[in-house]
Design an enzyme around this catalytic site. Structure first.
Site, mmCIF file in Angstrom:
data_model
loop_
_atom_site.group_PDB
_atom_site.id
_atom_site.type_symbol
_atom_site.label_atom_id
_atom_site.label_comp_id
_atom_site.label_asym_id
_atom_site.label_seq_id
_atom_site.Cartn_x
_atom_site.Cartn_y
_atom_site.Cartn_z
ATOM 1 N N GLY A 11 0.831 -1.194 0.000
ATOM 2 C CA GLY A 11 0.000 0.000 0.000
ATOM 3 C C GLY A 11 0.870 1.250 0.000
ATOM 4 C CB CYS A 12 0.165 4.722 -1.025
ATOM 5 S SG CYS A 12 -1.477 4.935 -0.287
#
Length: 346
Positions: A148-149
Site C-alpha cells: 500500500g502507499c
C-alpha cells in the site's frame, strides 16, 4: 518483449500503469480489461490517452489470458483481486496485485477489510513487493502483493532504523498525509472539491487498513510478534503526493549524522531511495510523477526520539511504479528499466 494485461483498467492506478508501461522497452501492454466498461475505447473515459490503444477494453477471460499474456497487473478493488490472482498461481504468468488482498494474514484481513480472505496457499506463495527490502523473495515467485502507499513510505523510513537497532519497535507513531488521488477515482462527498479545497481532513482514525500491513512487516524485521503502531492519515488538497512523518523512541544514543550515514549504507544499492543531508527534509513536490522515495531524519535528543520524514508519489512509488519495479526484479532486468525519469517540477 513480454505481453502484459491490466485487469481493472480504468482506475487511477491502472491509468498510471499505462503511462509508465508506454516507455518500458521489454513490456508491451496488449490488453486492458474492465468488467464495467468492456467494449468501450479507453479514450472515451480518458481523452488524454487518445490513439494509445486502438482495441476496445475487454471482458475478463482468465483461460485466454493464461495462453496469451506473460504479465498481469491487478488494479481491481480489494475483495476481487484474490480470486483472479489464484487463477495464475500455478502458471508461468507473472502477477502483481495492487490491491490489499494478499498483504496481510487471513485473520487481519477479515478484521480490517471485513471481507473473506484469500486462500492460505495463495498467501504463502505471494511475496510482499517492497522492492528495496524483499528482493530475494520477489525473485522466487510469480505472485507479488504490491504494498500500500502509506506502508511503502512508512516502512522504507522505519526498516533501516529497526534493523540497526536505532529505534524501538514499540511506541512508533506515523502521521500520514495523502492527496485526493489516494482516495480513488469514484467521487464522494469527502473528495468533492468544495470539501477538500483549503481543508485538511483526518480519516479512518484507528481503522485504516494499512495499519496491520505496517505492523506485520515491522514484526518480520524485528522478530517480535505483537508490534503495534499508531497510524493517523489525513486527506490534503492536492492531487498527488504522500508524506509520512514518523516518531520513534530511540533505542540507543546516537546523532543525526550517524543516522543519515546508516540510511545511505542501507540503501546504497537502491536507485530510487534518496537520503537528505542532515537538516534537510523532503517535500511531496520533490517526488511528483517519479518512482523516488525521499527520506530525511532528525535525532531529537530532547525527547529521545528519531523523527523520520518519507515522501513518495502515491500513484507511482506507492502503486504503479513499484509494481513495474517488482516486475523488473522478477525478470532480472535493471531495476530502473522504464522508470528512470525525473520528478515533475513545479
Amino acid at each position: 518483449m513480454k505481453k502484459a494485461a491490466i485487469i481493472g483498467g480504468t482506475g487511477y492506478g491502472a491509468i498510471e500503469l499505462i503511462r509508465l508501461l508506454d516507455s518500458h522497452p521489454y513490456i508491451e501492454l496488449t490488453k486492458i480489461i474492465s468488467q464495467s466498461q468492456h467494449g468501450e475505447l479507453l479514450d472515451e473515459t480518458y481523452p488524454h490517452l487518445a490513439t494509445y490503444l486502438a482495441n476496445p477494453m475487454e471482458e475478463l477471460n482468465v483461460e485466454q489470458l493464461i495462453h496469451e499474456i506473460d504479465i498481469v497487473f491487478l488494479a481491481t478493488p480489494a475483495g476481487i483481486a484474490k480470486e483472479i490472482a489464484a487463477s495464475f498461481q500455478d502458471t508461468s504468468v507473472q502477477c502483481v496485485d495492487l490491491s490489499g488482498d494478499l498483504r496481510i494474514s487471513s485473520e487481519d484481513y477479515q478484521t480490517w477489510y471485513e471481507k473473506k480472505p484469500a486462500s492460505e496457499s495463495l498467501l504463502e506463495v505471494a511475496a510482499y513487493g517492497l522492492t528495496e527490502v524483499f528482493q530475494e523473495k520477489i525473485k522466487q515467485t510469480n505472485i507479488i502483493s504490491n504494498p500500500g502507499c502509506f506502508p511503502t513510505a512508512a516502512l522504507l523510513g522505519l526498516i533501516p532504523m529497526l534493523e540497526n537497532n536505532i529505534i524501538e519497535s514499540k511506541g512508533i507513531m506515523i502521521d500520514g498525509k495523502t492527496g485526493i488521488s489516494g482516495a480513488g477515482k469514484n467521487p464522494s462527498a469527502k473528495t468533492h472539491f468544495s470539501t477538500t479545497n483549503e481543508n485538511v481532513t483526518p480519516y479512518k482514525i484507528g481503522t485504516h487498513q494499512h495499519t496491520p500491513e505496517i505492523e506485520r512487516y515491522i514484526s518480520q524485521v524485528t522478530k517480535e510478534a505483537s508490534v503495534k503502531v499508531t497510524l493517523t492519515t489525513h486527506l490534503i488538497p492536492m492531487t498527488r503526493g504522500l508524506m509520512c512523518t514518523m516518531y520513534a523512541p530511540l533505542h540507543m544514543d546516537t546523532d543525526t549524522n550517524n543516522v543519515i550515514e546508516l540510511y545511505k549504507q542501507y540503501y546504497k544499492h537502491s536507485p530510487f531511495i534518496r537520503i537528505r543531508k542532515p537538516g534537510e527534509f523532503p517535500s511531496t513536490k520533490d517526488v511528483t510523477g517519479s518512482n523516488y522515495c525521499d527520506i530525511g531524519a532528525y535525532v531529537d535528543k530532547r525527547t529521545n526520539q528519531l523523527i523520520i520524514t518519507s515522501a513518495i508519489d502515491n500513484l507511482v512509488k506507492g502503486a504503479a511504479g513499484q509494481a513495474i519495479q517488482n516486475i523488473n526484479v522478477m525478470n532480472e532486468w535493471d531495476e530502473k528499466t522504464g522508470l528512470s525519469f525525473l520528478p515533475i517540477y513545479p
